[in-house]
Design an enzyme around this catalytic site. Structure first.
Site, PDB file in Angstrom:
ATOM      1  N   GLU A 100       0.821  -1.215   0.000  1.00 10.17           N
ATOM      2  CA  GLU A 100       0.000   0.000   0.000  1.00 10.17           C
ATOM      3  C   GLU A 100       0.853   1.263   0.000  1.00 10.17           C
ATOM      4  OE1 GLU A 100      -0.721  -2.753   1.646  1.00 10.17           O
ATOM      5  OE2 GLU A 100      -2.666  -3.275   0.792  1.00 10.17           O
ATOM      6  N   GLN A 117      -7.606  -2.517  -1.680  1.00 13.71           N
ATOM      7  CA  GLN A 117      -8.582  -3.602  -1.842  1.00 13.71           C
ATOM      8  C   GLN A 117      -9.708  -3.444  -0.821  1.00 13.71           C
ATOM      9  OE1 GLN A 117      -7.375  -7.552  -0.948  1.00 13.71           O
ATOM     10  NE2 GLN A 117      -8.838  -8.446  -2.372  1.00 13.71           N
ATOM     11  N   PHE A 118      -9.344  -3.157   0.405  1.00 16.38           N
ATOM     12  CA  PHE A 118     -10.276  -2.696   1.436  1.00 16.38           C
ATOM     13  C   PHE A 118      -9.606  -1.483   2.062  1.00 16.38           C
ATOM     14  CE2 PHE A 118     -11.500  -7.059   0.907  1.00 16.38           C
ATOM     15  CZ  PHE A 118     -12.885  -7.030   1.014  1.00 16.38           C
ATOM     16  N   ASP A 151      -9.423  -0.534   4.912  1.00 18.13           N
ATOM     17  CA  ASP A 151      -8.724  -0.849   6.169  1.00 18.13           C
ATOM     18  C   ASP A 151      -7.194  -0.840   5.957  1.00 18.13           C
ATOM     19  OD1 ASP A 151     -11.173  -2.625   7.815  1.00 18.13           O
ATOM     20  OD2 ASP A 151     -11.323  -2.238   5.681  1.00 18.13           O
ATOM     21  N   PHE A 152      -6.766  -1.216   4.756  1.00 15.41           N
ATOM     22  CA  PHE A 152      -5.324  -1.354   4.517  1.00 15.41           C
ATOM     23  C   PHE A 152      -4.636  -0.031   4.187  1.00 15.41           C
ATOM     24  CE2 PHE A 152      -7.386  -5.423   3.487  1.00 15.41           C
ATOM     25  CZ  PHE A 152      -6.947  -6.098   4.615  1.00 15.41           C
ATOM     26  N   ILE A 153      -5.414   1.042   4.133  1.00 16.20           N
ATOM     27  CA  ILE A 153      -4.793   2.355   3.925  1.00 16.20           C
ATOM     28  C   ILE A 153      -3.901   2.704   5.117  1.00 16.20           C
ATOM     29  CG2 ILE A 153      -6.695   3.692   4.932  1.00 16.20           C
ATOM     30  CD1 ILE A 153      -4.530   4.741   1.956  1.00 16.20           C
ATOM     31  N   HIS A 202     -12.030  -5.631   7.956  1.00 20.48           N
ATOM     32  CA  HIS A 202     -12.648  -5.443   6.638  1.00 20.48           C
ATOM     33  C   HIS A 202     -13.933  -4.638   6.791  1.00 20.48           C
ATOM     34  CE1 HIS A 202      -9.919  -8.751   5.758  1.00 20.48           C
ATOM     35  NE2 HIS A 202     -10.034  -8.448   4.489  1.00 20.48           N
TER      36      HIS A 202
END
Ligand SMILES: Cc1ncc(C[n+]2csc(CCOP(=O)(O)OP(=O)(O)O)c2C)c(N)n1
Length: 635
Positions: free
Chosen positions: A369, A391-392, A394-396, A436
């Site tokens: 990311e 992708q979600f 959350d991963f930012i 997620h």
């Protein structure tokens, strides 16, 4: 000064011995050799001048020296193609030499260190943190490693546009331990980008020696794991470093991908001028100064080969001294910036590009990311309009540093345009569990330089993504996955659907009470408003914010003035959530219009659990909104 005409053949240095650079077969003319000497001397003399200014308290912050490692900075930059819109490098604090080679002026450096109003960043940024992309340099931010993905993004534009240009980026031995270094290296390798990475083994990272920084012997052992060839060069042999870089840059220019060059050198001064180097073993500094100074070695080499006379070098010394004197005189008494100049320039005005022509292009990326966001930023600087997908969302969090520190500050600190979008599915009600289901907007609301949009309708989903791509500043676009396939709307063909960023939408008119919300809870609020109308005869207004940053204060104040009672509903957790910010704004701008306390319906302050019984309890439901609205209406 009449330079001699002989040339020095290259391919004899350490890099040549390592088998890489000799193949470059480049020869440096005596003019070039003297020019290199000029930059070496300029770097050293300018730094000495900065020390004098530091001791007079004229340098505002820390002073970072490159004493003992000027050779590699100058030689690496000198091996690039320079001039308008040629190669681009990104220097670190100890790469003053490379900045000068690329065309930065001594007066600019002095002004930066002294935080002058007329410095390239107008007093907003420090030392060598400034850019001129046309001349070919991109200033670093302090977060080590971050410039690797960003420079990968710049190199990506060279590749996509089929331009014969190369990017070059530096990383210290300590910096090679950062995650962004590894993510950026892998991203660049996978994309086969024209990027040269210089690993500076200068024996110290602040006071940490290599043995406690990494378990390999050489930095060059790190990149082969990513499929990147590496060479170790004597970093204080100017010609060897030049050769190795020339070889790597030529190779990258031919489309052969990334090359890693480790330069072994030594940081002879402390991390910064205040550092007394008590941790350095006795005698080590003297030994490097006496036996392995890059400038001395270079001079000896030129004189021994009879390529230049001492008088040529002395002429350059005199010229450099004059230039540094003139640059100092020109700026030392200049004023600092006026206080009120601190405010403008966080976002550009007007915010939207006139017309954009798109050639859509998808790029598969590694699961990186920080590299995705960093590379998008580099590409955006160069005029592309990247849309980076998480992708979600959350991963930012893995790219939090890159987005908040690098991307969002770029315009303000460095005048860099970074028109890019980071988009990703967010939100709960879908049994996604803690990782997620997140709503990360509050973590980013606190970031000047970023815009945040959060559509609730199909029209706004389209209208806001288009507006975000057209925006000249970076936008975080949050798309709620509970709304996917649930909220549908037929948009008329041929109509230009654009939702202006920064404008809220009146989702339902009412007069007894206002609900301010965004995202999925707009729909739950509308459902609640229907029930309150039917069961209680209440007329409830619902405002859909659509954009969280910048917030539409006018729409918020207008609804408060109309109904005098406000309930803020959001799906994110309560403490430090957006509702607190909205309440503060109402307090400041419309306090006397309130006929009751500002109330909140939010998620409970726990990570979002997976089981339906737990998730439904934690997240705000229509019943919760109805209950809170009834209480407030009766207040
Ligand atoms: C990610 C990050 N963590 C910590 C720091 C604080 N810091 C600034 S310079 C430095 C040492 C850097 O060492 P190295 O990368 O070897 O470069 P050198 O200073 O030796 O040129 C540290 C730890 C930082 N700038 N970035």
């Amino acid at each position: 000064m009449t330079p001699p005409t002989a040339a020095i053949p290259t391919g004899t240095g350490a890099a040549g011995a390592a088998g890489a650079a000799g193949a470059a077969g480049a020869a440096l003319s005596s003019d070039q050799l003297l020019e290199i000497y000029y930059y070496l001397r300029l770097t050293r003399t300018l730094e000495e001048r900065l020390v004098a200014l530091y001791r007079q308290s004229k340098v505002i912050g820390g002073l970072f020296r490159s004493l003992g490692q000027e050779g590699e900075s100058v030689a690496t930059a000198y091996a690039l193609e320079r001039g308008r819109n040629k190669d681009i490098l990104s220097p670190l604090i100890r790469n003053l030499g490379s900045l000068l080679v690329m065309g930065a002026q001594p007066v600019e450096i002095l002004r930066q260190y002294m935080a002058k109003a007329d410095s390239p960043t107008h007093g907003r940024e420090l030392n060598v943190h400034f850019n001129d992309l046309e001349k070919g340099y991109l200033g670093q931010i302090s977060h080590l490693g971050d410039m690797i993905p960003v420079m990968a993004g710049i190199a990506l534009t060279f590749k996509l546009r089929r331009e014969p240009r190369v990017g070059l980026v530096y990383i210290g031995d300590g910096g090679t331990s950062t995650g962004t270094f590894h993510e950026g290296l892998n991203f660049a390798a996978v994309q086969r980008l024209p990027l040269v990475v210089i690993g500076e083994y200068n024996h110290w990272a602040y006071s940490t020696p290599p043995e406690t920084q990494f378990a390999v012997k050489d930095l060059a052992e790190k990149s082969p794991g990513y499929g990147i060839p590496a060479v170790t060069v004597d970093g204080n042999d100017v010609v060897a470093v030049y050769e190795a870089t020339k070889f790597a840059a030529d190779r990258a220019r031919r489309g052969k991908g990334v090359h890693f060059i480790e330069v072994k050198t030594y940081r002879r001064k402390g991390h910064a001028e205040h550092d007394d180097q008590h941790y350095v073993p006795k005698g080590e500094l003297d030994k490097w100064a006496k036996e392995n100074d890059p400038v001395d070695r270079y001079v000896q080499r030129l004189l021994a080969a009879d390529l230049v006379g001492e008088s040529h070098l002395k002429d350059i010394d005199d010229r450099v001294r004059d230039e540094v004197d003139q640059a100092t005189d020109a700026c030392v008494d200049e004023p600092l910036p006026e206080a009120e100049t601190a405010l403008p320039g966080v976002l550009v005005d007007p915010p939207v590009a006139d017309t954009l022509w798109f050639k859509a292009l998808w790029i598969d990326t590694p699961i990186s990311e920080a590299a995705i966001v960093g590379a998008a930023a580099g590409a955006a600087h160069m005029g592309l309009r990247p849309v980076a997908e998480m992708q979600f969302i959350d991963f930012i969090s893995c790219a939090y540093d890159m987005l908040t520190n690098y991307v969002a500050t770029a315009r303000y600190r460095a005048g860099l345009s970074t028109p890019m979008v980071v988009r990703g599915p967010c939100g709960g009600y879908v049994r996604g569990g803690p990782f997620h289901s997140q709503n990360p907007e509050a973590a980013f609301l606190h970031t000047p330089g970023l815009k945040i949009v959060y559509p609730a309708t199909a029209r706004d989903a389209k209208g806001l993504i288009k507006a975000s791509i057209r925006d000249e500043d970076p936008v975080l676009y949050l798309e709620h996955k509970w709304l996917y396939r649930r909220i549908k709307e037929q948009l008329p063909e041929g109509e230009e659907v654009l939702t202006p960023i920064g404008e809220a939408r009146l989702a339902r008119e009412g007069k007894n009470l206002s609900i301010i919300s965004y995202g999925a809870t707009v729909w739950k609020s509308l459902e609640a408003a229907d029930r309150l109308a039917q069961e209680d005869g209440l007329s409830v207004e619902v405002v859909d914010l659509r954009t969280l940053l910048p917030m539409d204060d006018a729409a918020i104040v207008a609804t408060v003035k109309k109904t005098n009672k406000v309930l803020i509903v959001h799906e994110d957790t309560r403490t430090g959530g957006i509702a607190g910010e909205i309440a503060a704004r109402i307090n400041e701008q419309a306090f006397e219009w309130l006929d009751g306390p500002i109330m909140r319906v939010t998620a409970h302050d726990v990570p979002l659990p997976y089981a339906p019984t737990l998730e439904d309890f934690v997240l705000p439901q229509t019943d919760d909104i109805v209950k809170a609205a009834r209480w407030l209406a009766a207040y």
